[in-house]
Every structure is written in C-alpha cells, then in structure tokens.
Design an enzyme around this catalytic site. Structure first.
Site, short mmCIF file in Angstrom:
data_model
loop_
_atom_site.label_atom_id
_atom_site.label_comp_id
_atom_site.label_asym_id
_atom_site.label_seq_id
_atom_site.Cartn_x
_atom_site.Cartn_y
_atom_site.Cartn_z
N VAL A 85 0.90 -1.15 0.00
CA VAL A 85 0.00 0.00 0.00
C VAL A 85 0.94 1.21 0.00
O VAL A 85 1.64 1.45 0.98
CB VAL A 85 -0.94 0.02 1.21
CG1 VAL A 85 -1.74 1.32 1.26
CG2 VAL A 85 -1.88 -1.18 1.17
N PRO A 86 0.99 1.94 -1.11
CA PRO A 86 2.06 2.91 -1.35
C PRO A 86 1.96 4.22 -0.57
O PRO A 86 1.78 5.30 -1.14
CB PRO A 86 1.93 3.15 -2.86
CG PRO A 86 0.48 2.97 -3.13
CD PRO A 86 0.04 1.86 -2.22
N CYS A 87 2.14 4.16 0.73
CA CYS A 87 2.07 5.36 1.56
C CYS A 87 3.25 6.30 1.30
O CYS A 87 3.24 7.44 1.75
CB CYS A 87 1.99 4.98 3.04
SG CYS A 87 3.33 3.95 3.61
N HIS A 88 4.23 5.85 0.53
CA HIS A 88 5.37 6.70 0.16
C HIS A 88 5.01 7.72 -0.91
O HIS A 88 5.76 8.65 -1.17
CB HIS A 88 6.54 5.84 -0.31
CG HIS A 88 6.22 4.98 -1.50
ND1 HIS A 88 5.60 3.76 -1.36
CD2 HIS A 88 6.40 5.18 -2.82
CE1 HIS A 88 5.43 3.23 -2.58
NE2 HIS A 88 5.90 4.08 -3.48
#
Length: 183
Positions: free
Chosen positions: A152-155
């Site tokens: 889950v690309p929280c970056h």
C-alpha cells in the site's frame, strides 16, 4: 537458530510446525532494508520496517491464531517485492489484509492504493478525498503507521513528513517508480 526462528519458537509455543500456521511470518531483505512480512489467508497483513518482535506481538494481539514460518505463503509476496524494486511491477496483485490498521487508517490506505504509480498526492488532497479536510494530522498518522508499506504505497505523499522507512527509503521508492515510468 536465527533470531526469527527463536522468536517463533518462544512466542508461539502452540505452533509446532505440524501444518500451516494461520499467519505466515518472515522477513525480506530488500533495497530499502529489511521488511517484516506476514500473510494471512486474506492477504498481506504486514510489510513493515518495524522490528520483527513488535510486528509479531501486534499480530498476535490483534489477529491471533498461530504464527509461524511458511515460505510457500510468503514467496508470492517476496516475488512481487522483487518485481516492484526492479521496476517490473507497478501494481501489486496481492490483497492487503488491513486488520492491523484502525478503521480510519483503512479508509486512508484504501485511498492511497488509488494514487497512480510514479505520482504523488498531498496529505491535504487525501484528507479532502476522504471527506475529512481538517484531519491532516490523522491522515499523516494513518500513513506513518501503515502496516503494509510498499504494498500500500504510503510513500506516494509529496508533503514532507515522516515515512515509516525513513526519508532515504521514501526517496528510493519514488525513484524506482519514476525510472520505471520513464521507460
């Protein structure tokens, strides 16, 4: 015996290795450091920069069941991480099992999955999208405590602010995506 094997033996005494555990648990040594992995029958429960003992304890407390090594169930996660870090995978096909996230964080993380590969958004835009424009701090906390980082690309947040893996890991992930998108 590795630290992980010792952890599994000491903290999960009911799991004797005679059948698959409810939660497969292990690590992944990647381009941004060691990630602690866990997978349930519902999907990836953890892909975390946190210490394996902390992740193990949280899974044990929140998810429950037996926790043990199961390479067969973690190999798909490792393969997709390898493909992502090499720029060959833009969207993870694995499901994220967000049991370790709060209900609010689940909402935020589900919105992050919709942020296109190699682009970023802001905390304010994300808060607006979930209908909580004043919840900037809560949105930031949800992203910083994402239990399934990378998957889950929280970056993909342009704002300055903490990233669970640190600023260098965030820069690396965004660079991987921008280089792959430019090909």
């Amino acid at each position: 015996m590795s630290d992980l094997e010792a952890l599994l033996r000491v903290t999960s005494p009911t799991y004797r290795g005679d059948g698959p555990p409810d939660i497969a648990f292990g690590t992944y040594a990647g381009a941004v450091g060691t990630l602690v992995l866990a997978a349930s029958n519902r999907g990836v429960v953890a892909c975390s920069y946190e210490d394996e003992h902390v992740v193990f304890e949280r899974i044990s407390r929140v998810v429950g069941g037996t926790i043990g090594a199961d390479a067969r169930r973690l190999d798909p996660v490792r393969r997709e991480l390898d493909a992502y870090f090499s720029g060959r995978l833009r969207t993870f096909t694995l499901s994220a099992d967000l049991q370790l996230a709060t209900p609010f964080a689940r909402t935020v993380l589900k919105m992050m999955v919709a942020v296109p590969y190699s682009t970023t958004t802001t905390h304010a835009a994300l808060a607006e999208r979930i209908g909580r424009p004043q919840a900037l701090h809560a949105v930031s906390n949800a992203l910083q405590t994402n239990p399934v980082c990378v998957v889950v690309p929280c970056h993909r947040i342009a704002d300055d602010g903490g990233y669970a893996g640190g600023a260098a890991a965030k820069r690396h992930l965004l660079t991987v995506e921008s280089r792959a998108a430019a090909r």
